[in-house]
Enzyme design. Structure first.
Site, mmCIF file in Angstrom:
data_model
loop_
_atom_site.group_PDB
_atom_site.id
_atom_site.type_symbol
_atom_site.label_atom_id
_atom_site.label_comp_id
_atom_site.label_asym_id
_atom_site.label_seq_id
_atom_site.Cartn_x
_atom_site.Cartn_y
_atom_site.Cartn_z
ATOM 1 N N GLY A 1 3.305 -1.160 8.853
ATOM 2 C CA GLY A 1 4.534 -0.644 8.286
ATOM 3 C C GLY A 1 4.448 -0.515 6.782
ATOM 4 O O GLY A 1 3.952 -1.413 6.105
ATOM 5 N N HIS A 2 4.877 0.631 6.282
ATOM 6 C CA HIS A 2 4.918 0.846 4.835
ATOM 7 C C HIS A 2 6.351 1.166 4.432
ATOM 8 O O HIS A 2 7.006 2.002 5.059
ATOM 9 C CB HIS A 2 3.994 1.994 4.423
ATOM 10 C CG HIS A 2 2.541 1.673 4.600
ATOM 11 N ND1 HIS A 2 1.563 2.647 4.673
ATOM 12 C CD2 HIS A 2 1.894 0.503 4.720
ATOM 13 C CE1 HIS A 2 0.385 2.073 4.821
ATOM 14 N NE2 HIS A 2 0.560 0.777 4.863
ATOM 15 N N LYS B 1 0.818 -1.212 0.000
ATOM 16 C CA LYS B 1 0.000 0.000 0.000
ATOM 17 C C LYS B 1 0.848 1.257 0.000
ATOM 18 O O LYS B 1 0.478 2.271 -0.598
ATOM 19 C CB LYS B 1 -0.925 0.002 1.219
ATOM 20 C CG LYS B 1 -2.004 -1.066 1.183
ATOM 21 C CD LYS B 1 -2.920 -0.981 2.385
ATOM 22 C CE LYS B 1 -2.244 -1.330 3.687
ATOM 23 N NZ LYS B 1 -1.753 -2.731 3.752
#
Length: 430
Positions: free
Chosen positions: A40-41, A16
């Site tokens: 977490g990204h 994402k």
């Protein structure tokens, strides 16, 4: 121009961050609307890697307003640390371009400790949380005993609120044979965080309403995935918030009419972190290959992700629950070189074929995947930026996935790099 909601359509970790960052070029405001720093990204931009947990992915673009909405539970010290880390990487973060909802619930050390105690106390009740305190913080929110961000602005009023909080938590601690916490210890923890985060607080619902009325384009960023939704996911092996698109309205303070286009993110295969059912999980060499090629390790915890074939049944279900208008298919390149690829098109449950993921925990544990086999491809999709760059069989795979989930593929991501994206339809223009 439609406002866009981005949600995970599987068990999270779908990529994402990259898609939100890619879309944020056309947005004026990027809003995170649920979850905590358990999410977490990872963004890779011009070879530089940025790891985000609380901050919206739009922070790496100049000229955008980033908002942490009221639906997020916020660890104030973790937020301050993340701001410092990103600032150290050259990202400009100021009270002008970052706003945090003043009515957001805070995560405290007592929440983290309780989370860890529960996870470690009994093998049979483990959910597979990150032990960051997210669940206990949401419990206090709905239990009406939470400390909220705005409370830090008036420190003299904190002690009665802390007493109410500890009347619950100290009873739990006695059950774990732990020493009780004092009001002073929690007060000092909160007082030390106040100057670090108060410059960023705002009545974000009002700010977002003003920006929406002015015609600004808003991008709503979800965390985790729809199969981890506390209502619609693989309960109890879920997160503690609603992860579907409807939460964008509640978690930001804007009404449901503010939601225009819903973009679901899904990998070209499936992964899961933590405990719980996973019908298409592969524990063989193919599963290990997917994990290695896809670098399947959690951004927050570093835990290896469980890997398996694409589950069209589960994705079709989440597309309906979230009202998904289009899917961004990520990590197509991880499937390069496989002779054949399997897709789950149904489940077998107690001798009968079904075409939805049942709500019962026992039934979810017993379902077996029914597969359709699709020919693989020998060419590479890595770095492709147009359909012409893809092997013909890879295009056939994408089209078949589209048919099985009953939802169009609007974006295809072929590497972690921002530019390696094939745009089929622009969500903001739909």
């Amino acid at each position: 121009m439609a406002n866009v909601v981005v949600v995970g359509a599987q068990w999270g970790d779908e990529g994402k961050g990259k898609i939100v960052d890619w879309l944020s070029e056309k947005a004026d405001v990027v809003v995170r609307f649920q979850g905590g720093h358990n999410a977490g990204h990872t963004l890779v931009i011009d070879g530089v890697t940025y790891k985000l947990s609380l901050l919206p992915s739009g922070v790496v673009r100049k000229g955008k307003l980033s908002v942490i909405g009221n639906g997020v539970v916020v660890d104030p010290h973790a937020l301050a640390d993340e701001i410092g880390r990103l600032t150290g990487q050259g990202v400009e973060l100021t009270p002008e371009n970052l706003k945090v909802a003043d009515n957001a619930t805070l995560i405290l050390s007592v929440h983290r400790e309780l989370d860890a105690l529960r996870e470690g106390s009994n093998e049979g009740t483990r959910i597979g949380t990150t032990k960051r305190g997210i669940g206990p913080a949401y419990e206090d929110k709905v239990g009406r005993r939470a400390i909220r961000l705005r409370d830090l602005a008036n420190l003299p009023t904190l002690r009665p609120k802390i007493e109410r909080l500890l009347s619950h938590h100290n009873a739990l601690r006695r059950g774990f044979n732990l020493p009780e916490l004092t009001v002073d210890s929690i007060y000092e923890e909160l007082a030390s965080a106040a100057p670090k985060v108060l410059p960023y607080i705002a009545a974000t619902w009002e700010l977002l309403d003003e920006r929406a009325r002015a015609g600004d384009r808003i991008l709503f960023e979800g965390a985790q995935g729809a199969l981890l939704d506390v209502d619609h996911g693989t309960y109890p092996f879920v997160t503690s918030s609603n992860t579907t698109a409807g939460q964008a309205a509640t978690g930001s303070g804007l009404g449901p009419r503010s939601i225009g286009y819903v973009l679901g993110i899904a990998k070209a295969y499936t992964t899961r972190v933590g405990e719980g059912p996973f019908p298409t999980e592969l524990t063989d060499e193919v599963g290990r290959r997917l994990g290695e090629r896809g670098h399947e390790f959690g951004t927050v915890t570093g835990r290896p992700r469980r890997c398996g074939w694409f589950d069209a049944v589960a994705l079709r279900q989440t597309a309906r629950i979230s009202g998904i208008d289009g899917i961004a298919l990520t990590k197509l390149d991880v499937l390069d070189g496989l002779d054949e690829i399997k897709v789950c098109v149904g489940y077998e449950l107690d001798g009968q074929e079904i075409h939805r993921l049942p709500a019962s925990q026992g039934s979810q544990a017993r379902v077996k995947p029914v597969y359709e086999t699709i020919e693989g491809w020998s060419g590479t999709t890595a770095g492709a930026r147009s359909w012409a760059d893809l092997p013909a069989q890879a295009i056939k795979y994408v089209r078949r996935v589209e048919e099985l989930i009953g939802c169009p593929i609007t974006l295809v991501s072929t590497s972690p790099e921002r530019a390696d994206t094939i745009l089929v339809a622009d969500p903001f223009e739909d």
